[in-house]
Scaffold this motif. Sequence first.
Motif, PDB file in Angstrom:
ATOM      1  N   SER A 128       0.832  -1.200   0.000  1.00 37.27           N
ATOM      2  CA  SER A 128       0.000   0.000   0.000  1.00 37.27           C
ATOM      3  C   SER A 128       0.868   1.251   0.000  1.00 37.27           C
ATOM      4  N   PHE A 129       0.587   2.130  -0.951  1.00 37.35           N
ATOM      5  CA  PHE A 129       1.218   3.444  -1.076  1.00 37.35           C
ATOM      6  C   PHE A 129       2.739   3.367  -1.165  1.00 37.35           C
ATOM      7  N   ALA A 130       3.219   2.469  -2.010  1.00 38.00           N
ATOM      8  CA  ALA A 130       4.663   2.324  -2.187  1.00 38.00           C
ATOM      9  C   ALA A 130       5.059   2.037  -3.631  1.00 38.00           C
ATOM     10  N   LEU A 131       4.225   1.333  -4.380  1.00 37.25           N
ATOM     11  CA  LEU A 131       4.612   0.875  -5.715  1.00 37.25           C
ATOM     12  C   LEU A 131       4.967   2.037  -6.639  1.00 37.25           C
ATOM     13  N   HIS A 132       4.332   3.176  -6.457  1.00 36.26           N
ATOM     14  CA  HIS A 132       4.603   4.325  -7.326  1.00 36.26           C
ATOM     15  C   HIS A 132       6.038   4.823  -7.236  1.00 36.26           C
ATOM     16  N   SER A 133       6.738   4.488  -6.161  1.00 40.30           N
ATOM     17  CA  SER A 133       8.118   4.959  -6.004  1.00 40.30           C
ATOM     18  C   SER A 133       9.124   4.125  -6.786  1.00 40.30           C
ATOM     19  N   ALA A 134       8.672   3.027  -7.389  1.00 42.59           N
ATOM     20  CA  ALA A 134       9.575   2.163  -8.146  1.00 42.59           C
ATOM     21  C   ALA A 134       9.943   2.790  -9.489  1.00 42.59           C
ATOM     22  N   ASP A 135      11.199   2.653  -9.888  1.00 41.63           N
ATOM     23  CA  ASP A 135      11.624   3.102 -11.207  1.00 41.63           C
ATOM     24  C   ASP A 135      10.982   2.269 -12.307  1.00 41.63           C
ATOM     25  N   ASP A 136      10.774   0.982 -12.031  1.00 36.82           N
ATOM     26  CA  ASP A 136      10.150   0.074 -12.993  1.00 36.82           C
ATOM     27  C   ASP A 136       9.049  -0.688 -12.269  1.00 36.82           C
ATOM     28  N   ILE A 137       7.840  -0.183 -12.350  1.00 33.26           N
ATOM     29  CA  ILE A 137       6.719  -0.775 -11.628  1.00 33.26           C
ATOM     30  C   ILE A 137       6.479  -2.220 -12.059  1.00 33.26           C
ATOM     31  N   GLY A 138       6.587  -2.475 -13.355  1.00 28.47           N
ATOM     32  CA  GLY A 138       6.368  -3.825 -13.853  1.00 28.47           C
ATOM     33  C   GLY A 138       7.308  -4.842 -13.235  1.00 28.47           C
ATOM     34  N   ILE A 194       7.145  13.515  -3.328  1.00 30.14           N
ATOM     35  CA  ILE A 194       6.043  12.745  -3.907  1.00 30.14           C
ATOM     36  C   ILE A 194       5.596  13.360  -5.223  1.00 30.14           C
ATOM     37  N   PHE A 195       5.681  14.690  -5.320  1.00 36.00           N
ATOM     38  CA  PHE A 195       5.327  15.356  -6.573  1.00 36.00           C
ATOM     39  C   PHE A 195       6.256  14.929  -7.697  1.00 36.00           C
ATOM     40  N   TYR A 196       7.544  14.776  -7.410  1.00 34.27           N
ATOM     41  CA  TYR A 196       8.498  14.352  -8.433  1.00 34.27           C
ATOM     42  C   TYR A 196       8.162  12.935  -8.903  1.00 34.27           C
ATOM     43  N   ILE A 197       7.792  12.072  -7.963  1.00 36.62           N
ATOM     44  CA  ILE A 197       7.411  10.716  -8.319  1.00 36.62           C
ATOM     45  C   ILE A 197       6.164  10.730  -9.204  1.00 36.62           C
ATOM     46  N   TYR A 198       5.204  11.563  -8.853  1.00 38.89           N
ATOM     47  CA  TYR A 198       3.962  11.655  -9.630  1.00 38.89           C
ATOM     48  C   TYR A 198       4.250  12.017 -11.079  1.00 38.89           C
ATOM     49  N   GLN A 199       5.190  12.891 -11.305  1.00 40.56           N
ATOM     50  CA  GLN A 199       5.512  13.336 -12.656  1.00 40.56           C
ATOM     51  C   GLN A 199       6.016  12.198 -13.547  1.00 40.56           C
ATOM     52  N   ARG A 200       6.666  11.206 -12.952  1.00 37.37           N
ATOM     53  CA  ARG A 200       7.304  10.181 -13.777  1.00 37.37           C
ATOM     54  C   ARG A 200       6.491   8.892 -13.897  1.00 37.37           C
ATOM     55  N   ILE A 201       5.455   8.703 -13.071  1.00 41.23           N
ATOM     56  CA  ILE A 201       4.717   7.449 -13.147  1.00 41.23           C
ATOM     57  C   ILE A 201       3.833   7.422 -14.398  1.00 41.23           C
ATOM     58  N   PRO A 202       3.501   6.228 -14.907  1.00 40.39           N
ATOM     59  CA  PRO A 202       2.633   6.132 -16.085  1.00 40.39           C
ATOM     60  C   PRO A 202       1.203   6.511 -15.730  1.00 40.39           C
ATOM     61  N   THR A 203       0.400   6.811 -16.739  1.00 44.08           N
ATOM     62  CA  THR A 203      -1.016   7.049 -16.487  1.00 44.08           C
ATOM     63  C   THR A 203      -1.677   5.729 -16.088  1.00 44.08           C
ATOM     64  N   ASN A 204      -2.875   5.829 -15.554  1.00 42.89           N
ATOM     65  CA  ASN A 204      -3.539   4.629 -15.061  1.00 42.89           C
ATOM     66  C   ASN A 204      -3.827   3.607 -16.164  1.00 42.89           C
ATOM     67  N   ASN A 205      -4.195   4.074 -17.344  1.00 47.28           N
ATOM     68  CA  ASN A 205      -4.411   3.127 -18.449  1.00 47.28           C
ATOM     69  C   ASN A 205      -3.114   2.452 -18.868  1.00 47.28           C
TER      70      ASN A 205
END
Length: 236
Positions: A128-138, A194-205
């Motif tokens: 919970s509330f951690a996966l977005h911090s990964a460089d490669d979520i997959g 957290i804002f910097y992380i938000y900028q780099r994560i993929p969109t939900n789709n």
Amino acid sequence: MKSFKVRYYILIHVPRISNEELQRIYNDLPKFYDRANALISFFKDVEWRATLVKYISYYYPDTRRILDVACGKGELSYVINKMIKAETVMVDYAENMLLNSFVKTDRVQGSFYKLPFRDESFDCVVSSFALHSADDIGEVVKEMARVSRNCVGVIAMGKSDNVMYRKYASFYLSYIQPYLACLVGAKSRDYKYIFYIYQRIPTNNQLRNIISKILDLKIFEEKALGTVYIFLGSKH
């Protein structure tokens, strides 16, 4: 004028947050972590965790052993223990998070990029509330799936495919969230990343497409104008 230029640079060039910097930040957070997260999510974080646990209980009722990845102080494990009869093991790379855990269970220090467990060691693996911090979520989801026999469930920060929602989220994360955290005594600079992380994560789709290649998705839900997602899936 100088301040404006700095902000413009951040929007265009998203810096990579090093593992060392993330570890320093998370080690500094535990004293206020749970209160700050409740406040900046408008007290929805517990509800979202409970929603994930309900889905696990519904789709995988025989779940008895769960790994909580990037567990923090154990907020998700606490909800799991309150809602279903399952043994939880917690793993996090921030030592202070584990030391300040309020859940009495096995705690292991480690990274979600290389979980220190054998294949299929758990019925379910959650985060919970951690996966977005990964460089490669997959790659992290693949690692979570590796140590799971049945399912993987995640709550994390998302990015809506709606442009207006993204603009709102960027403003909130950049200017409002850090100062809400200050109200409970946390350091605003530790939440600005957290804002910097938000900028780099993929969109939900885009994220859904990534996850669908790894898991058979049972649930993929967006919350809070797409700034949070919940998914649950089984191994192919």
